[in-house]
Scaffold this motif. Sequence first.
Motif, PDB file in Angstrom:
ATOM      1  N   ARG A 124      14.021  -2.433  59.435  1.00 17.78           N
ATOM      2  CA  ARG A 124      15.488  -2.472  59.335  1.00 17.78           C
ATOM      3  C   ARG A 124      16.156  -1.322  60.085  1.00 17.78           C
ATOM      4  NH1 ARG A 124      14.156  -4.103  53.771  1.00 17.78           N
ATOM      5  NH2 ARG A 124      14.587  -6.332  53.645  1.00 17.78           N
ATOM      6  N   GLU A 137      18.229  -7.968  66.548  1.00 21.06           N
ATOM      7  CA  GLU A 137      18.368  -8.534  65.198  1.00 21.06           C
ATOM      8  C   GLU A 137      17.495  -9.766  64.980  1.00 21.06           C
ATOM      9  OE1 GLU A 137      19.881  -7.351  62.482  1.00 21.06           O
ATOM     10  OE2 GLU A 137      20.315  -5.569  63.678  1.00 21.06           O
ATOM     11  N   LYS A 188      14.025  -8.606  64.276  1.00 22.52           N
ATOM     12  CA  LYS A 188      13.972  -7.989  62.948  1.00 22.52           C
ATOM     13  C   LYS A 188      13.867  -9.061  61.867  1.00 22.52           C
ATOM     14  CE  LYS A 188      16.700  -3.827  63.794  1.00 22.52           C
ATOM     15  NZ  LYS A 188      17.891  -3.079  63.382  1.00 22.52           N
ATOM     16  N   GLU A 189      14.695 -10.106  61.996  1.00 25.96           N
ATOM     17  CA  GLU A 189      14.681 -11.187  60.993  1.00 25.96           C
ATOM     18  C   GLU A 189      13.325 -11.877  60.954  1.00 25.96           C
ATOM     19  OE1 GLU A 189      17.906 -13.784  61.945  1.00 25.96           O
ATOM     20  OE2 GLU A 189      19.410 -12.208  61.654  1.00 25.96           O
ATOM     21  N   LEU A 200      10.747  -9.575  59.273  1.00 32.37           N
ATOM     22  CA  LEU A 200      10.928  -9.493  57.827  1.00 32.37           C
ATOM     23  C   LEU A 200      10.550 -10.791  57.131  1.00 32.37           C
ATOM     24  CD1 LEU A 200      14.268  -7.489  57.766  1.00 32.37           C
ATOM     25  CD2 LEU A 200      12.005  -6.666  57.142  1.00 32.37           C
ATOM     26  N   GLY A 239      10.726  -3.548  53.668  1.00 31.14           N
ATOM     27  CA  GLY A 239      10.849  -3.840  55.085  1.00 31.14           C
ATOM     28  C   GLY A 239      10.133  -2.826  55.951  1.00 31.14           C
TER      29      GLY A 239
END
Length: 136
Positions: free
Chosen positions: A41, A47, A50-51, A54, A65
């Motif tokens: 994070r 982004e 990152k998603e 995760l 995370g």
Amino acid sequence: MRLDWEPQPDEIEVHFIRAQGAGGQAVNKVSSAVHLRFDVRASRLPEVIKERLLALPDQRLNADGVIVIKAQEHRSQDRNRAEAIERLVALVQSVAHTPKARRATKPTYGSQQRRLSGKANRAGIKAGRGRVQSGD
């Protein structure tokens, strides 16, 4: 999407610990294994990546995370640190690649007919295996 990414020194946290397993004379003196921690994070990754990171069902990713990678293959701290970073980069690369969307297709009329004729042929072969009836 190809991502040429290397973690920045301020994005990773490296701790040296004693390696597990059989050792020798210096087993209780040398801390050559590496625990690498990477906060997804707080990283500078896009982004989307990152998603995806995760959302991975990976045991190296904890509930906060943070990805924790342990490397203890080699005898030197430098080689273990390099291996841990390589594994982190490989993990990020694995989610950077988006699979091609599958488009549903319909079987052709000819392939359907070939399939059905093959099934009928097979059914005839199996029906011929029954008991022989006496026609007296």
